[in-house]
Design a protein around this motif. Structure first.
Motif, PDB file in Angstrom:
ATOM      1  N   ALA A 390      36.959 -25.245-102.216  1.00  9.70           N
ATOM      2  CA  ALA A 390      36.920 -25.618-103.950  1.00  9.70           C
ATOM      3  C   ALA A 390      35.584 -25.105-104.398  1.00  9.70           C
ATOM      4  O   ALA A 390      35.601 -25.060-105.762  1.00  9.70           O
ATOM      5  N   THR A 391      34.707 -24.890-103.720  1.00  8.17           N
ATOM      6  CA  THR A 391      33.450 -24.508-104.436  1.00  8.17           C
ATOM      7  C   THR A 391      33.397 -23.029-104.429  1.00  8.17           C
ATOM      8  O   THR A 391      32.308 -22.351-105.266  1.00  8.17           O
ATOM      9  N   ALA A 392      34.282 -22.305-104.276  1.00 11.58           N
ATOM     10  CA  ALA A 392      34.119 -20.899-104.561  1.00 11.58           C
ATOM     11  C   ALA A 392      34.162 -20.320-106.020  1.00 11.58           C
ATOM     12  O   ALA A 392      34.874 -21.131-106.844  1.00 11.58           O
ATOM     13  N   ASP A 393      33.528 -19.376-106.433  1.00 14.47           N
ATOM     14  CA  ASP A 393      33.272 -18.970-107.519  1.00 14.47           C
ATOM     15  C   ASP A 393      34.327 -17.787-107.830  1.00 14.47           C
ATOM     16  O   ASP A 393      35.083 -17.463-106.868  1.00 14.47           O
ATOM     17  N   ARG A 394      34.558 -17.170-108.979  1.00 10.84           N
ATOM     18  CA  ARG A 394      35.828 -16.461-109.383  1.00 10.84           C
ATOM     19  C   ARG A 394      35.282 -14.841-109.006  1.00 10.84           C
ATOM     20  O   ARG A 394      35.891 -14.039-109.515  1.00 10.84           O
ATOM     21  N   SER A 395      34.166 -14.798-108.387  1.00 13.40           N
ATOM     22  CA  SER A 395      33.599 -13.339-108.196  1.00 13.40           C
ATOM     23  C   SER A 395      34.813 -12.620-107.219  1.00 13.40           C
ATOM     24  O   SER A 395      35.341 -13.499-106.268  1.00 13.40           O
ATOM     25  N   ALA A 397      33.957 -11.314-104.098  1.00 12.37           N
ATOM     26  CA  ALA A 397      33.613 -11.943-102.649  1.00 12.37           C
ATOM     27  C   ALA A 397      34.060 -13.599-102.640  1.00 12.37           C
ATOM     28  O   ALA A 397      34.740 -13.892-101.720  1.00 12.37           O
ATOM     29  N   GLY A 398      33.894 -14.232-103.506  1.00 15.59           N
ATOM     30  CA  GLY A 398      34.176 -15.644-103.673  1.00 15.59           C
ATOM     31  C   GLY A 398      35.766 -15.985-103.456  1.00 15.59           C
ATOM     32  O   GLY A 398      36.219 -16.740-102.748  1.00 15.59           O
ATOM     33  N   LEU A 399      36.349 -15.130-104.321  1.00 11.61           N
ATOM     34  CA  LEU A 399      38.004 -15.154-104.157  1.00 11.61           C
ATOM     35  C   LEU A 399      38.463 -14.900-102.729  1.00 11.61           C
ATOM     36  O   LEU A 399      39.400 -15.464-102.047  1.00 11.61           O
ATOM     37  N   LEU A 400      37.835 -13.684-102.077  1.00 12.98           N
ATOM     38  CA  LEU A 400      38.227 -13.396-101.025  1.00 12.98           C
ATOM     39  C   LEU A 400      38.110 -14.335 -99.767  1.00 12.98           C
ATOM     40  O   LEU A 400      38.900 -14.803 -98.992  1.00 12.98           O
ATOM     41  N   HIS A 401      36.719 -14.808 -99.978  1.00 12.98           N
ATOM     42  CA  HIS A 401      36.426 -16.019 -98.939  1.00 12.98           C
ATOM     43  C   HIS A 401      37.183 -17.039 -99.039  1.00 12.98           C
ATOM     44  O   HIS A 401      37.701 -17.594 -98.076  1.00 12.98           O
ATOM     45  N   ALA A 402      37.284 -17.614-100.198  1.00 18.32           N
ATOM     46  CA  ALA A 402      38.413 -18.785-100.490  1.00 18.32           C
ATOM     47  C   ALA A 402      39.642 -18.631 -99.832  1.00 18.32           C
ATOM     48  O   ALA A 402      40.473 -19.325 -99.330  1.00 18.32           O
ATOM     49  N   ALA A 403      40.359 -17.381-100.302  1.00 13.17           N
ATOM     50  CA  ALA A 403      41.572 -16.935 -99.615  1.00 13.17           C
ATOM     51  C   ALA A 403      41.593 -17.027 -98.201  1.00 13.17           C
ATOM     52  O   ALA A 403      42.666 -17.534 -97.525  1.00 13.17           O
ATOM     53  N   ARG A 404      40.678 -16.516 -97.665  1.00 12.94           N
ATOM     54  CA  ARG A 404      40.570 -16.296 -96.199  1.00 12.94           C
ATOM     55  C   ARG A 404      40.603 -17.638 -95.507  1.00 12.94           C
ATOM     56  O   ARG A 404      41.173 -17.952 -94.652  1.00 12.94           O
ATOM     57  N   LEU A 405      39.757 -18.732 -95.990  1.00 12.47           N
ATOM     58  CA  LEU A 405      39.556 -19.857 -95.625  1.00 12.47           C
ATOM     59  C   LEU A 405      40.821 -20.494 -95.511  1.00 12.47           C
ATOM     60  O   LEU A 405      41.305 -21.580 -94.758  1.00 12.47           O
ATOM     61  N   ARG A 424      52.840 -19.380-103.318  1.00  7.64           N
ATOM     62  CA  ARG A 424      52.968 -19.860-104.709  1.00  7.64           C
ATOM     63  C   ARG A 424      51.860 -19.704-105.677  1.00  7.64           C
ATOM     64  O   ARG A 424      52.090 -19.025-106.779  1.00  7.64           O
ATOM     65  N   ARG A 425      50.806 -20.198-105.120  1.00  9.17           N
ATOM     66  CA  ARG A 425      49.405 -19.904-106.108  1.00  9.17           C
ATOM     67  C   ARG A 425      48.966 -18.665-106.059  1.00  9.17           C
ATOM     68  O   ARG A 425      48.153 -18.322-107.050  1.00  9.17           O
ATOM     69  N   ALA A 426      49.143 -18.009-105.048  1.00  3.01           N
ATOM     70  CA  ALA A 426      48.358 -16.664-104.735  1.00  3.01           C
ATOM     71  C   ALA A 426      48.456 -15.812-105.765  1.00  3.01           C
ATOM     72  O   ALA A 426      47.500 -15.331-106.425  1.00  3.01           O
ATOM     73  N   ARG A 427      49.954 -15.340-106.439  1.00  3.06           N
ATOM     74  CA  ARG A 427      50.129 -14.458-107.335  1.00  3.06           C
ATOM     75  C   ARG A 427      49.487 -14.901-108.781  1.00  3.06           C
ATOM     76  O   ARG A 427      48.941 -13.740-109.544  1.00  3.06           O
ATOM     77  N   ARG A 428      49.033 -16.045-108.972  1.00  6.92           N
ATOM     78  CA  ARG A 428      48.604 -16.594-110.102  1.00  6.92           C
ATOM     79  C   ARG A 428      47.055 -16.669-110.193  1.00  6.92           C
ATOM     80  O   ARG A 428      46.446 -16.265-111.009  1.00  6.92           O
ATOM     81  N   GLU A 429      46.404 -16.861-108.946  1.00  5.18           N
ATOM     82  CA  GLU A 429      44.926 -17.102-108.604  1.00  5.18           C
ATOM     83  C   GLU A 429      44.060 -15.876-108.004  1.00  5.18           C
ATOM     84  O   GLU A 429      42.881 -15.882-108.085  1.00  5.18           O
ATOM     85  N   TYR A 430      44.547 -14.951-107.433  1.00  7.24           N
ATOM     86  CA  TYR A 430      44.194 -14.058-106.727  1.00  7.24           C
ATOM     87  C   TYR A 430      44.610 -12.356-107.185  1.00  7.24           C
ATOM     88  O   TYR A 430      45.569 -12.387-107.566  1.00  7.24           O
ATOM     89  N   PRO A 431      43.550 -11.593-107.022  1.00  7.99           N
ATOM     90  CA  PRO A 431      43.992 -10.246-107.292  1.00  7.99           C
ATOM     91  C   PRO A 431      44.876  -9.449-106.348  1.00  7.99           C
ATOM     92  O   PRO A 431      45.121 -10.088-105.167  1.00  7.99           O
ATOM     93  N   THR A 432      45.651  -8.396-106.699  1.00  5.38           N
ATOM     94  CA  THR A 432      46.419  -7.916-105.745  1.00  5.38           C
ATOM     95  C   THR A 432      46.170  -7.527-104.322  1.00  5.38           C
ATOM     96  O   THR A 432      47.031  -8.154-103.440  1.00  5.38           O
TER      97      THR A 432
END
Length: 490
Positions: A390-395, A397-405, A424-432
């Motif tokens: 939950a501490t990930a930023d919106r950069s 790299a931050g989004l990628l690490h949060a998604a992997r975790l 379900r959340r992925a399409r709204r929160e993460y890049p393609t």
């Protein structure tokens, strides 16, 4: 040792020595303790696990520190449990000077605990007329408010030298004391924490010419030769300026296809910051270097960072050191197969959500655990890992690490509900590309669960096709799962 439940007795007299017992050769506290701390699993740890010492063993440790590290000519145990001791546990005497040591048996040590401990002695009769008071705690005790309170107490008591020995200070005192470390923490810990003297390593200054030779082509192509030469020229006399210049050149390289060459400049940036004495900033760079090395499979290079920090006895913020220990443990796990994921997990458990680079560190750990089919290591720490995610930023790299975790956390849920919520959340929160990665991981989960049709459908979506195209253009981060988490593996 004085416990928190001890009560004050205003009837005690300063002149009475009935509650003193000399810690001579035959005293129980001069002998080796019957119980010790568990041996540390990570070679070359930055800190000893003092918080795992049984309390009766801490009594021994304080006495040994007074006698063997501080060099006190005499050491006395002041009183017994339950007596009014004016906050004194051990009294060390050298010549005509006395030092009092008060140890606190507290899991969490706060600024109020420090104030209470100091006032217990300073506000009393001050037996022995000691001008030095040492408060000992095996906890981290490194929060800003504790440091500020220590400064306030020193100002309020100008005639009393007040020190706080926390986990970091105790580790510093014991670094050159292999015999004491062996007695209290075990021989395996001594081997890693107090390494035997080695031949002088090649220092960074000696490595610079070779590193610069590798950089000449990329630097010249980007027109940065003059900047690099200027940084080299001021390296010794103005390391801060040199570090800033190295960082700027590295940033330029990282924006191009020459990004792999930036690691050498980051190492020079770190060395310059260490030389300038800004160890916190330097360790932040070291953390980035270790993360990149592990991601790209340069395990030996990542491991060498923590070895260097230990050899150089670098002191930095404990939040930074906690993350360094996790990444160092991962590197040791990858480098030395006798080291286990359970050992890595013990350092993960010390991390806090706000620790720098904690997200990268726990992501690497979680992927190794899933790849090794040690799902329980992730499941047992789900709450703590979610808090760090939950501490990930919106950069990117931050989004990628949060998604992997979060993918690892979903893998640890055998019901599949976590994967449904995550996709379900992925399409709204993460890049393609990240959505494609998550769907590929979900497909692998479905295939492993025997749901082949849904796995095929999941891994042939347009999102996964875009992810594969993105991976063709830019190779994916070299995680522990990169060889088997994609659509083909499913």
């Amino acid at each position: 040792m004085a416990r928190e439940q001890s009560t004050e007795d205003d009837g005690a007299t300063d002149e009475s020595l009935e509650n003193l017992s000399r810690i001579g050769a035959g005293h129980p506290l001069a002998a080796e303790p019957s119980r010790t701390a568990p041996e540390l699993p990570v070679p070359s740890p930055m800190l000893l696990n003092t918080h795992e010492l049984p309390w009766e063993t801490v009594e021994h440790l304080v006495a040994w520190l007074a006698r063997e590290v501080e060099g006190c000519q005499e050491a006395w145990l002041y009183g017994t449990r339950g007596q009014a001791q004016h906050g004194i546990d051990v009294v060390g005497i050298s010549g005509g000077d006395a030092t009092v040591y008060q140890a606190k048996d507290l899991k969490e040590f706060t600024d109020r605990d420090l104030e209470k401990a100091v006032n217990k002695y300073a506000g009393g009769r001050r037996p022995f007329g000691a001008q030095r008071l040492v408060i000992v705690t095996t906890a981290d005790a490194n929060r800003t408010e504790i440091r500020e309170k220590l400064a306030d107490l020193r100002t309020a008591n100008p005639d009393l030298a007040i020190e706080l020995w926390n986990r970091q200070k105790l580790s510093e005192l014991l670094r050159d004391q292999p015999r004491i470390v062996t007695v209290f923490f075990g021989p395996a810990t001594t081997t890693g924490f107090c390494p035997a003297p080695e031949a002088p390593p090649v220092r960074p200054q000696q490595q610079v010419p070779a590193a610069q030779a590798l950089l000449r082509g990329p630097v010249a192509h980007l027109g940065l030769e003059a900047d690099l030469a200027a940084a080299d020229e001021v390296r010794d006399r103005d390391p801060v300026t040199a570090a800033t210049a190295f960082a700027k050149i590295a940033e330029q390289l990282e924006k191009t296809l020459y990004a792999p060459h930036a690691a050498a400049l980051r190492r020079q940036q770190s060395a310059a910051l260490h030389a300038a004495g800004d160890h916190d900033a330097a360790v932040r760079v070291d953390l980035a270097v270790m993360s990149a090395d592990l991601a790209d499979g340069r395990v030996f290079a990542a491991r060498s960072v923590i070895v260097r920090l230990v050899d150089d006895r670098v002191e930095a913020d404990e939040a930074l050191l906690r993350t360094v220990n996790v990444l160092g443990a991962v590197a040791e796990f990858e480098f030395e197969h006798t080291f286990t994921l359970d050992g890595v997990a013990s350092y993960v458990d010390e991390l806090q959500p706000g620790d720098p680079s904690a997200l990268q560190a726990v992501t690497t750990f979680a992927e190794h655990a899933i790849a090794a089919r040690r799902v329980g290591l992730v499941r047992d720490r789900a709450g703590a890992l979610q808090a760090i995610a939950a501490t990930a930023d919106r950069s990117p790299a931050g989004l990628l690490h949060a998604a992997r975790l979060r993918a690892c956390l979903a893998d640890a849920d055998p019901t599949g509900n976590s994967w449904q919520q995550l996709t379900r959340r992925a399409r709204r929160e993460y890049p393609t590309p990240v959505v494609g990665l998550l769907l590929a991981r979900h497909g692998r989960f479905l295939a492993a669960a025997g749901n082949g049709e849904d796995a095929v459908e999941c891994t042939t979506t347009r999102w996964c096709r875009r992810w594969r195209r993105a991976c063709t253009r830019t190779p994916p981060n070299g995680s522990a799962l990169s060889s088997w988490c994609g659509p083909a593996a499913a």
